[in-house]
Design an enzyme around this catalytic site. Structure first.
Site, PDB file in Angstrom:
ATOM      1  N   SER A 105       0.196  -1.185   0.053  1.00 24.19           N
ATOM      2  CA  SER A 105       0.383   0.489   0.370  1.00 24.19           C
ATOM      3  C   SER A 105       1.154   1.540   0.020  1.00 24.19           C
ATOM      4  O   SER A 105       2.114   0.725   0.594  1.00 24.19           O
ATOM      5  CB  SER A 105      -0.987   0.040   1.353  1.00 24.19           C
ATOM      6  OG  SER A 105      -1.629   0.880   1.365  1.00 24.19           O
ATOM      7  N   TYR A 108      -1.927  -0.097   9.911  1.00 24.61           N
ATOM      8  CA  TYR A 108      -1.820  -1.087   8.994  1.00 24.61           C
ATOM      9  C   TYR A 108      -0.550  -0.372   7.968  1.00 24.61           C
ATOM     10  O   TYR A 108       0.246  -1.042   7.860  1.00 24.61           O
ATOM     11  CB  TYR A 108      -3.383  -0.016   8.419  1.00 24.61           C
ATOM     12  CG  TYR A 108      -2.895  -1.074   6.932  1.00 24.61           C
ATOM     13  CD1 TYR A 108      -3.698  -1.786   6.925  1.00 24.61           C
ATOM     14  CD2 TYR A 108      -3.299  -0.326   5.470  1.00 24.61           C
ATOM     15  CE1 TYR A 108      -4.632  -2.750   5.202  1.00 24.61           C
ATOM     16  CE2 TYR A 108      -3.053  -0.501   4.841  1.00 24.61           C
ATOM     17  CZ  TYR A 108      -3.873  -1.778   4.937  1.00 24.61           C
ATOM     18  OH  TYR A 108      -4.324  -1.929   3.453  1.00 24.61           O
TER      19      TYR A 108
END
Length: 165
Positions: free
Chosen positions: A142, A155
């Site tokens: 990501s 995350y």
């Protein structure tokens, strides 16, 4: 001829979202695909639909947070299809929250799935790829692996660790 004819892929997180779409794309391009996710029911339905369409798919239900599940999925893939050419590490959980309020357990859960799950996939798949002299590992990271956003520190930390790996 489809681009992935003769190739075998194992895709984690394959029952929903991006993992499901990646699995469908691999299948449409001719790959034999082992589908790995926690939902045995969703995987069974997907395999039934794909095999009815003449494609080669295998359900390998399990959790990337459990080493034995990934070891079993890799072994089942190789047993069913004779090889493993591509591992797609896609399974992940999102756990937003203010870092001052998150617990150790929150961090450990997310790191176990999003970072250690990737490690486990590579650990069990790589020996087969090395033995056959070829293979690819695709880790779905990501942009947050480079820069976190408010309330997404755990995350981002896992995705950054994955990119560094």
């Amino acid at each position: 001829m489809p681009r992935l004819t003769g190739k075998v892929a194992l895709i984690t997180g394959a029952s929903d979202g991006l993992g499901l779409e990646v699995a469908r794309a691999f299948l449409a391009e001719g790959a034999a695909v082992a589908l790995f996710a926690r939902s045995a029911e969703k995987l069974a339905a997907l395999v039934a639909a794909e095999t009815a369409a003449g494609r080669r798919a295998l359900a390998t239900p399990g959790d990337v947070g459990v080493s034995a599940d990934l070891a079993r999925a890799v072994a089942a893939t190789v047993a069913a299809f004779g090889r493993l050419d591509v591992l797609v590490n896609n399974a992940a959980v999102a756990l937003p929250g203010d870092i001052t309020e998150q617990t150790d357990e929150d961090w450990l859960r997310l790191l176990n799935i999003n970072l250690l799950g990737v490690f486990r996939g590579i650990k069990y798949a790589l020996p087969h790829m090395l033995a056959q002299g070829s293979g690819s590992v695709i880790n779905m990271a990501s942009v947050q692996g480079d820069r976190s956003w408010d309330h997404w520190t755990t995350y981002a930390a896992a995705k950054g660790g994955m990119k560094a790996m």
